[in-house]
Design a protein around this motif. Sequence first.
Motif, PDB file in Angstrom:
ATOM      1  N   CYS A 158      32.132  -0.882   7.505  1.00 20.60           N
ATOM      2  CA  CYS A 158      32.005  -2.314   7.832  1.00 20.60           C
ATOM      3  C   CYS A 158      31.960  -3.153   6.563  1.00 20.60           C
ATOM      4  CB  CYS A 158      30.762  -2.564   8.680  1.00 20.60           C
ATOM      5  SG  CYS A 158      30.894  -1.970  10.365  1.00 20.60           S
ATOM      6  N   ASP A 159      31.203  -2.675   5.572  1.00 18.18           N
ATOM      7  CA  ASP A 159      31.136  -3.383   4.290  1.00 18.18           C
ATOM      8  C   ASP A 159      32.519  -3.468   3.652  1.00 18.18           C
ATOM      9  OD1 ASP A 159      28.413  -3.649   4.614  1.00 18.18           O
ATOM     10  OD2 ASP A 159      27.885  -2.059   3.180  1.00 18.18           O
ATOM     11  N   GLY A 160      33.272  -2.381   3.745  1.00 22.32           N
ATOM     12  CA  GLY A 160      34.619  -2.363   3.180  1.00 22.32           C
ATOM     13  C   GLY A 160      35.508  -3.419   3.814  1.00 22.32           C
ATOM     14  N   ALA A 161      35.387  -3.588   5.117  1.00 22.37           N
ATOM     15  CA  ALA A 161      36.184  -4.609   5.809  1.00 22.37           C
ATOM     16  C   ALA A 161      35.799  -6.008   5.327  1.00 22.37           C
ATOM     17  CB  ALA A 161      35.993  -4.487   7.319  1.00 22.37           C
ATOM     18  N   GLU A 162      34.511  -6.250   5.128  1.00 19.63           N
ATOM     19  CA  GLU A 162      34.050  -7.549   4.636  1.00 19.63           C
ATOM     20  C   GLU A 162      34.501  -7.799   3.196  1.00 19.63           C
ATOM     21  OE1 GLU A 162      32.579 -10.078   6.332  1.00 19.63           O
ATOM     22  OE2 GLU A 162      33.043  -8.776   8.034  1.00 19.63           O
ATOM     23  N   VAL A 163      34.419  -6.757   2.365  1.00 25.59           N
ATOM     24  CA  VAL A 163      34.850  -6.891   0.966  1.00 25.59           C
ATOM     25  C   VAL A 163      36.343  -7.198   0.913  1.00 25.59           C
ATOM     26  CG1 VAL A 163      35.214  -5.578  -1.169  1.00 25.59           C
ATOM     27  CG2 VAL A 163      32.998  -5.505  -0.020  1.00 25.59           C
ATOM     28  N   LEU A 164      37.105  -6.557   1.785  1.00 24.44           N
ATOM     29  CA  LEU A 164      38.544  -6.818   1.830  1.00 24.44           C
ATOM     30  C   LEU A 164      38.823  -8.287   2.158  1.00 24.44           C
ATOM     31  CD1 LEU A 164      41.481  -5.863   1.750  1.00 24.44           C
ATOM     32  CD2 LEU A 164      41.229  -5.196   4.156  1.00 24.44           C
ATOM     33  N   LYS A 165      38.112  -8.822   3.133  1.00 22.36           N
ATOM     34  CA  LYS A 165      38.275 -10.241   3.483  1.00 22.36           C
ATOM     35  C   LYS A 165      37.963 -11.132   2.278  1.00 22.36           C
ATOM     36  CE  LYS A 165      37.011  -9.752   8.329  1.00 22.36           C
ATOM     37  NZ  LYS A 165      35.974 -10.039   9.332  1.00 22.36           N
ATOM     38  N   GLY A 166      36.857 -10.813   1.585  1.00 20.32           N
ATOM     39  CA  GLY A 166      36.479 -11.612   0.423  1.00 20.32           C
ATOM     40  C   GLY A 166      37.493 -11.510  -0.704  1.00 20.32           C
ATOM     41  N   ALA A 167      38.002 -10.316  -0.945  1.00 22.91           N
ATOM     42  CA  ALA A 167      38.992 -10.127  -2.011  1.00 22.91           C
ATOM     43  C   ALA A 167      40.272 -10.890  -1.689  1.00 22.91           C
ATOM     44  CB  ALA A 167      39.284  -8.644  -2.202  1.00 22.91           C
ATOM     45  N   LEU A 168      40.675 -10.849  -0.426  1.00 27.20           N
ATOM     46  CA  LEU A 168      41.876 -11.599  -0.034  1.00 27.20           C
ATOM     47  C   LEU A 168      41.672 -13.099  -0.211  1.00 27.20           C
ATOM     48  CD1 LEU A 168      42.945  -9.570   3.126  1.00 27.20           C
ATOM     49  CD2 LEU A 168      44.136  -9.681   0.924  1.00 27.20           C
ATOM     50  N   ALA A 169      40.475 -13.577   0.089  1.00 26.85           N
ATOM     51  CA  ALA A 169      40.180 -15.002  -0.091  1.00 26.85           C
ATOM     52  C   ALA A 169      40.258 -15.384  -1.562  1.00 26.85           C
ATOM     53  CB  ALA A 169      38.805 -15.332   0.483  1.00 26.85           C
ATOM     54  N   VAL A 170      39.738 -14.538  -2.432  1.00 28.29           N
ATOM     55  CA  VAL A 170      39.802 -14.815  -3.876  1.00 28.29           C
ATOM     56  C   VAL A 170      41.254 -14.807  -4.341  1.00 28.29           C
ATOM     57  CG1 VAL A 170      39.201 -13.938  -6.171  1.00 28.29           C
ATOM     58  CG2 VAL A 170      37.477 -13.997  -4.368  1.00 28.29           C
ATOM     59  N   LEU A 171      42.023 -13.832  -3.890  1.00 28.93           N
ATOM     60  CA  LEU A 171      43.427 -13.749  -4.294  1.00 28.93           C
ATOM     61  C   LEU A 171      44.233 -14.954  -3.803  1.00 28.93           C
ATOM     62  CD1 LEU A 171      44.205  -9.967  -3.756  1.00 28.93           C
ATOM     63  CD2 LEU A 171      44.003 -11.188  -5.930  1.00 28.93           C
ATOM     64  N   ASP A 172      43.888 -15.455  -2.623  1.00 23.36           N
ATOM     65  CA  ASP A 172      44.603 -16.612  -2.071  1.00 23.36           C
ATOM     66  C   ASP A 172      44.178 -17.928  -2.715  1.00 23.36           C
ATOM     67  OD1 ASP A 172      46.048 -15.000  -0.356  1.00 23.36           O
ATOM     68  OD2 ASP A 172      44.733 -15.351   1.378  1.00 23.36           O
ATOM     69  N   ASP A 173      43.074 -17.911  -3.445  1.00 26.23           N
ATOM     70  CA  ASP A 173      42.575 -19.116  -4.100  1.00 26.23           C
ATOM     71  C   ASP A 173      43.222 -19.251  -5.476  1.00 26.23           C
ATOM     72  OD1 ASP A 173      41.207 -21.212  -5.242  1.00 26.23           O
ATOM     73  OD2 ASP A 173      39.215 -20.309  -5.001  1.00 26.23           O
ATOM     74  N   GLY A 174      44.163 -20.150  -5.582  1.00 26.85           N
ATOM     75  CA  GLY A 174      44.881 -20.351  -6.842  1.00 26.85           C
ATOM     76  C   GLY A 174      43.990 -20.836  -7.973  1.00 26.85           C
ATOM     77  N   LYS A 175      42.814 -21.339  -7.649  1.00 24.97           N
ATOM     78  CA  LYS A 175      41.887 -21.838  -8.663  1.00 24.97           C
ATOM     79  C   LYS A 175      40.831 -20.804  -9.066  1.00 24.97           C
ATOM     80  CE  LYS A 175      42.408 -26.578  -7.098  1.00 24.97           C
ATOM     81  NZ  LYS A 175      41.773 -27.775  -6.565  1.00 24.97           N
ATOM     82  N   ALA A 176      40.878 -19.630  -8.450  1.00 22.55           N
ATOM     83  CA  ALA A 176      39.885 -18.597  -8.775  1.00 22.55           C
ATOM     84  C   ALA A 176      40.066 -18.178 -10.229  1.00 22.55           C
ATOM     85  CB  ALA A 176      40.041 -17.398  -7.855  1.00 22.55           C
ATOM     86  N   GLY A 177      38.977 -18.124 -10.934  1.00 19.28           N
ATOM     87  CA  GLY A 177      39.028 -17.757 -12.341  1.00 19.28           C
ATOM     88  C   GLY A 177      38.897 -16.260 -12.555  1.00 19.28           C
ATOM     89  N   GLU A 178      38.921 -15.907 -13.810  1.00 14.56           N
ATOM     90  CA  GLU A 178      38.844 -14.503 -14.195  1.00 14.56           C
ATOM     91  C   GLU A 178      37.558 -13.851 -13.684  1.00 14.56           C
ATOM     92  OE1 GLU A 178      38.475 -11.755 -18.194  1.00 14.56           O
ATOM     93  OE2 GLU A 178      39.218 -13.808 -18.409  1.00 14.56           O
ATOM     94  N   HIS A 179      36.458 -14.569 -13.781  1.00 12.47           N
ATOM     95  CA  HIS A 179      35.172 -14.011 -13.345  1.00 12.47           C
ATOM     96  C   HIS A 179      35.200 -13.678 -11.847  1.00 12.47           C
ATOM     97  CE1 HIS A 179      30.913 -13.163 -13.395  1.00 12.47           C
ATOM     98  NE2 HIS A 179      30.731 -14.035 -12.410  1.00 12.47           N
ATOM     99  N   ALA A 180      35.709 -14.594 -11.037  1.00 12.97           N
ATOM    100  CA  ALA A 180      35.784 -14.364  -9.587  1.00 12.97           C
ATOM    101  C   ALA A 180      36.704 -13.191  -9.280  1.00 12.97           C
ATOM    102  CB  ALA A 180      36.271 -15.625  -8.877  1.00 12.97           C
ATOM    103  N   LEU A 181      37.816 -13.101  -9.987  1.00 12.13           N
ATOM    104  CA  LEU A 181      38.747 -11.992  -9.778  1.00 12.13           C
ATOM    105  C   LEU A 181      38.114 -10.658 -10.157  1.00 12.13           C
ATOM    106  CD1 LEU A 181      42.031 -13.649 -11.050  1.00 12.13           C
ATOM    107  CD2 LEU A 181      41.515 -12.958  -8.697  1.00 12.13           C
ATOM    108  N   ARG A 182      37.387 -10.643 -11.276  1.00 12.40           N
ATOM    109  CA  ARG A 182      36.718  -9.404 -11.692  1.00 12.40           C
ATOM    110  C   ARG A 182      35.646  -8.976 -10.690  1.00 12.40           C
ATOM    111  NH1 ARG A 182      37.552  -7.215 -16.511  1.00 12.40           N
ATOM    112  NH2 ARG A 182      38.745  -8.374 -18.044  1.00 12.40           N
TER     113      ARG A 182
END
Length: 119
Positions: free
Chosen positions: A51-75
């Motif tokens: 379940c945690d993995g599914a939530e992390v995937l959603k969050g990672a996709l949101a960060v990737l879709d955010d063109g303003k996400a910085g290096e820290h958020a991506l890391r």
Amino acid sequence: MSYDRDAAPVWPGLRLLPWESEGGKPCFLSADGAGGVLSRLADEIEAEQLCDGAEVLKGALAVLDDGKAGEHALRLALRATTQAFGNVLRVADSRGARLPVAADDDREADERELRAQPT
């Protein structure tokens, strides 16, 4: 905690548990399949990890879709994703090792059936 498939070989009769020792080594359980306390605890933790993995995937996709996400958020997203992916691999290896092994005749029949299916 990170999962290293090479450090956690599959041993017949032993269940790979979804946690590590304090020293970072894999933990195994010798179980008869009766569903003891540790087996049930491991099942619950595995379900939480999936379940945690599914939530992390959603969050990672949101960060990737955010063109303003910085290096820290991506890391941070990548670190959480690699952790979750390691947990999912551990669960898959643990569950896969507990599947019954098909007899050679059954395996050959399954392979013939797969080849016969249209693609």
